[in-house]
Design an enzyme around this catalytic site. Sequence first.
Site, mmCIF file in Angstrom:
data_model
loop_
_atom_site.group_PDB
_atom_site.id
_atom_site.type_symbol
_atom_site.label_atom_id
_atom_site.label_comp_id
_atom_site.label_asym_id
_atom_site.label_seq_id
_atom_site.Cartn_x
_atom_site.Cartn_y
_atom_site.Cartn_z
ATOM 1 N N GLN A 117 0.836 -1.193 0.000
ATOM 2 C CA GLN A 117 0.000 0.000 0.000
ATOM 3 C C GLN A 117 0.876 1.251 0.000
ATOM 4 O O GLN A 117 1.263 1.755 1.047
ATOM 5 C CB GLN A 117 -0.946 0.004 1.203
ATOM 6 C CG GLN A 117 -1.970 1.104 1.084
ATOM 7 C CD GLN A 117 -3.087 0.981 2.098
ATOM 8 O OE1 GLN A 117 -3.152 0.058 2.892
ATOM 9 N NE2 GLN A 117 -3.972 1.951 2.079
ATOM 10 N N PHE A 118 1.154 1.748 -1.201
ATOM 11 C CA PHE A 118 2.017 2.926 -1.337
ATOM 12 C C PHE A 118 1.396 4.159 -0.684
ATOM 13 O O PHE A 118 2.101 5.089 -0.298
ATOM 14 C CB PHE A 118 2.348 3.201 -2.811
ATOM 15 C CG PHE A 118 1.218 3.767 -3.627
ATOM 16 C CD1 PHE A 118 1.075 5.127 -3.778
ATOM 17 C CD2 PHE A 118 0.292 2.918 -4.237
ATOM 18 C CE1 PHE A 118 0.030 5.655 -4.524
ATOM 19 C CE2 PHE A 118 -0.741 3.430 -4.990
ATOM 20 C CZ PHE A 118 -0.882 4.799 -5.139
ATOM 21 N N THR A 119 0.076 4.183 -0.515
ATOM 22 C CA THR A 119 -0.579 5.359 0.055
ATOM 23 C C THR A 119 -0.226 5.579 1.524
ATOM 24 O O THR A 119 -0.522 6.643 2.066
ATOM 25 C CB THR A 119 -2.111 5.289 -0.110
ATOM 26 O OG1 THR A 119 -2.598 4.117 0.543
ATOM 27 C CG2 THR A 119 -2.490 5.261 -1.582
#
Length: 150
Positions: A78-80
Amino acid sequence: MRALIQRVSEASVTVDNKTKSAIGYGLLVFLGIEEQDNNEDIEWLSGKISRLSIFPDDDQVMNRSILDVDGEALVVSQFTLHASTRKGNRPSYIKAAKPDVSIPLYESFVKQLEKDLGKTVETGEFGADMKVLLQNDGPVTIWIDTKNKE
């Protein structure tokens, strides 16, 4: 490296309307990777997650780890988690590592966690549009950042 860890009764990841992975009682780990993350971050974070005392004992006190309860684990990229909301209303993801850096680190993290837990770790599908379903148990949600080891 950042991880958002949730103790779950169950969790699953669906991609293109097909279940990719599913677990029962254990931990759902959302993992965010930045450019400067390395093997030291992987080893430290995996060790910390595998030993976190966030499962209840017989007196309902959080004294047990995922190892103690023989729990399952699901890791979802999850890059966010590296979103910066400092300016304006649109988050910036400039700190998140690009796929050529993050994919090998993600895969190494999963392998390290499997080693630390002594069992297979389920995963999402890197870069896919995933639907994550979970039943948070507790609720228990823990945030860990390897650059800020509190």
